[in-house]
Design a protein around this motif. Structure first.
Motif, PDB file in Angstrom:
ATOM      1  N   ALA A  49      35.454  32.384  36.398  1.00 21.04           N
ATOM      2  CA  ALA A  49      36.111  32.102  37.684  1.00 21.04           C
ATOM      3  C   ALA A  49      37.416  32.884  37.805  1.00 21.04           C
ATOM      4  O   ALA A  49      37.743  33.409  38.876  1.00 21.04           O
ATOM      5  N   TYR A  50      38.157  32.983  36.710  1.00 16.40           N
ATOM      6  CA  TYR A  50      39.415  33.736  36.719  1.00 16.40           C
ATOM      7  C   TYR A  50      39.160  35.210  37.026  1.00 16.40           C
ATOM      8  O   TYR A  50      39.872  35.809  37.848  1.00 16.40           O
ATOM      9  N   GLN A  52      36.621  36.469  38.647  1.00 21.20           N
ATOM     10  CA  GLN A  52      36.232  36.561  40.058  1.00 21.20           C
ATOM     11  C   GLN A  52      37.461  36.501  40.951  1.00 21.20           C
ATOM     12  O   GLN A  52      37.575  37.246  41.921  1.00 21.20           O
ATOM     13  N   TRP A  53      38.393  35.625  40.616  1.00 18.66           N
ATOM     14  CA  TRP A  53      39.620  35.504  41.403  1.00 18.66           C
ATOM     15  C   TRP A  53      40.429  36.800  41.331  1.00 18.66           C
ATOM     16  O   TRP A  53      40.932  37.284  42.348  1.00 18.66           O
ATOM     17  N   LYS A  54      40.529  37.391  40.141  1.00 20.22           N
ATOM     18  CA  LYS A  54      41.277  38.642  39.995  1.00 20.22           C
ATOM     19  C   LYS A  54      40.656  39.771  40.802  1.00 20.22           C
ATOM     20  O   LYS A  54      41.364  40.651  41.285  1.00 20.22           O
ATOM     21  N   ARG A  56      39.074  39.531  43.672  1.00 20.30           N
ATOM     22  CA  ARG A  56      38.860  39.148  45.073  1.00 20.30           C
ATOM     23  C   ARG A  56      39.296  40.238  46.044  1.00 20.30           C
ATOM     24  O   ARG A  56      38.636  40.448  47.048  1.00 20.30           O
ATOM     25  N   ASP A  57      40.391  40.940  45.763  1.00 15.65           N
ATOM     26  CA  ASP A  57      40.852  41.993  46.671  1.00 15.65           C
ATOM     27  C   ASP A  57      39.807  43.093  46.795  1.00 15.65           C
ATOM     28  O   ASP A  57      39.497  43.548  47.890  1.00 15.65           O
TER      29      ASP A  57
END
Length: 79
Positions: A49-50, A52-54, A56-57
């Motif tokens: 999840a981390y 994927q969050w990183k 996102r841009d």
């Protein structure tokens, strides 16, 4: 493939593990393996999840540009 691993436990922890294994009708070895597997899966899902969050841009077509944000009035405009 299963691997044998030797661990050293505090006496109270070893006693707890034996009682817990009896309660769950399993061995201490299987109890520890299950606990470690649960921890591994929780940790892996967190890091996935981390990542994927990183990213996102990049997934949204590039980095966010604050100069293109809405004004306060535009953000609250009723349509």
């Amino acid at each position: 493939m299963l691997r044998n691993v030797t661990i050293t436990l505090d006496q109270d922890l070893a006693r707890w593990a034996r009682r817990k294994a009896v309660e769950e009708d399993t061995s201490v070895s299987k109890l520890v393996a299950r606990l470690l597997e649960r921890e591994m899966r929780a940790s892996d899902s967190y890091w996935r999840a981390y990542e994927q969050w990183k990213n996102r841009d990049r997934d949204l077509g590039g980095p966010m540009d604050a100069s293109k944000r809405f004004t306060r009035d535009e953000a609250h405009e009723r349509r």
